[in-house]
Scaffold this active site. Structure first.
Site, mmCIF file in Angstrom:
data_model
loop_
_atom_site.group_PDB
_atom_site.id
_atom_site.type_symbol
_atom_site.label_atom_id
_atom_site.label_comp_id
_atom_site.label_asym_id
_atom_site.label_seq_id
_atom_site.Cartn_x
_atom_site.Cartn_y
_atom_site.Cartn_z
ATOM 1 N N SER A 194 13.885 63.501 55.428
ATOM 2 C CA SER A 194 12.704 63.882 55.761
ATOM 3 C C SER A 194 12.751 65.213 56.348
ATOM 4 O O SER A 194 13.829 65.399 56.801
ATOM 5 C CB SER A 194 12.124 62.659 56.878
ATOM 6 O OG SER A 194 10.864 63.411 57.219
ATOM 7 N N TYR B 282 11.867 58.416 64.729
ATOM 8 C CA TYR B 282 11.751 58.495 63.313
ATOM 9 C C TYR B 282 12.707 59.661 63.312
ATOM 10 O O TYR B 282 13.508 59.696 62.298
ATOM 11 C CB TYR B 282 10.623 58.587 62.643
ATOM 12 C CG TYR B 282 10.505 58.790 61.326
ATOM 13 C CD1 TYR B 282 10.820 57.814 60.416
ATOM 14 C CD2 TYR B 282 10.350 60.031 60.924
ATOM 15 C CE1 TYR B 282 10.774 58.142 58.972
ATOM 16 C CE2 TYR B 282 10.202 60.500 59.403
ATOM 17 C CZ TYR B 282 10.445 59.512 58.590
ATOM 18 O OH TYR B 282 10.481 59.628 57.035
#
Length: 260
Positions: free
Chosen positions: A142, A155
């Protein structure tokens, strides 16, 4: 396109979102494609859409038995050439300031298991088959693996950990297997579940009102990518000719983050 003709690809978490887009790209490039998908409904939909050209193993892609079944299924037609890992969970920007100790412990364990350990387990399961074919692995990271955007600390830190996995695993599996990653920026039209530990399991990033507009406003290209926009990066890294000397690398595909 037939750049993957005669080759076999396994996509763990390939029933929806970016994983599904990667699986369709591999299929379009001539590969035999197998997906591991925990949702029987999504697996059936993918098989129907592709006229059963995609093989689906239904089960939890974080468990060794299911991963072993996926590797065996994908390699049954002449060996496994490529593994893509797309299993993940989102923290919906959870802040440590708002979590009690019990929540933090549970959420951190869940995030690590789904976002990091799942990739290690998949790579471990696929290593013997990929070693035999001189294959490759692509992990899904990501933009959060590069800067504190696109998620909270749980995350984001898990995606930073995957950056380390890419580089260390590339060294560990060299010279037999190439290992790389794709780091998408904010993406629309994708389902990404939240943490069970924080009561977020019913939520998805796709449910956020105005999300596409916010993503577009934060990129230099002024666009909100879809899963299909990221598929070419996965396809490039899976290509044994185009990416023959590419390993230990992460392709950041975020539309160009606007400087803050």
């Amino acid at each position: 396109m037939t750049r993957l003709a005669g080759r076999s690809a396994l996509v763990v978490g390939g029933g929806s979102g970016i994983g599904r887009a990667a699986a369709l790209a591999y299929l379009g490039a001539g590969a035999r494609v197998t997906v591991v998908e925990r949702s029987a409904e999504l697996a059936a939909a993918l098989r129907k859409e592709t006229d059963d050209r995609v093989t689906a193993v239904v089960g939890d892609g974080t468990t060794p038995d299911v991963l072993a079944a996926g590797v065996a299924s994908a390699g049954g037609g002449g060996g496994l050439d490529h593994l893509t890992c797309c299993v993940g969970v989102f923290d919906h920007y959870a802040s440590l300031r708002q979590l009690d100790t019990a929540q933090l412990l549970a959420a951190a364990e869940e995030t690590w298991r789904l976002n990091v350990l799942s990739a290690l387990l998949a790579a471990h399961a696929a290593w013997p088959a990929l070693r035999d074919t001189g294959g490759s692995i692509t992990l899904t990271l990501s933009e959060s693996a590069f800067r504190p955007v696109g998620g909270g600390v749980l995350y984001g830190s898990s995606k930073w950990a995957l950056r380390g996995v890419v580089q260390h695993l590339a060294a560990d599996f060299a010279p037999a297997v190439r290992v790389n990653g794709v780091a998408p920026g904010g993406t629309t039209d994708t389902r990404f579940s939240g943490l069970d530990a924080l009561g977020q399991s019913a939520r998805s990033v796709a449910d956020s009102v105005g999300r596409a507009e916010r993503i577009a406003a934060g990129t230099l290209l002024g666009t909100a990518p879809t899963p299909a926009d990221h598929a070419a990066a996965f396809l490039h890294l899976a290509d044994p000719v185009a990416a023959r000397v590419v390993t230990g690398q992460v392709l950041l595909v975020d539309g160009g983050r606007t400087p803050s």
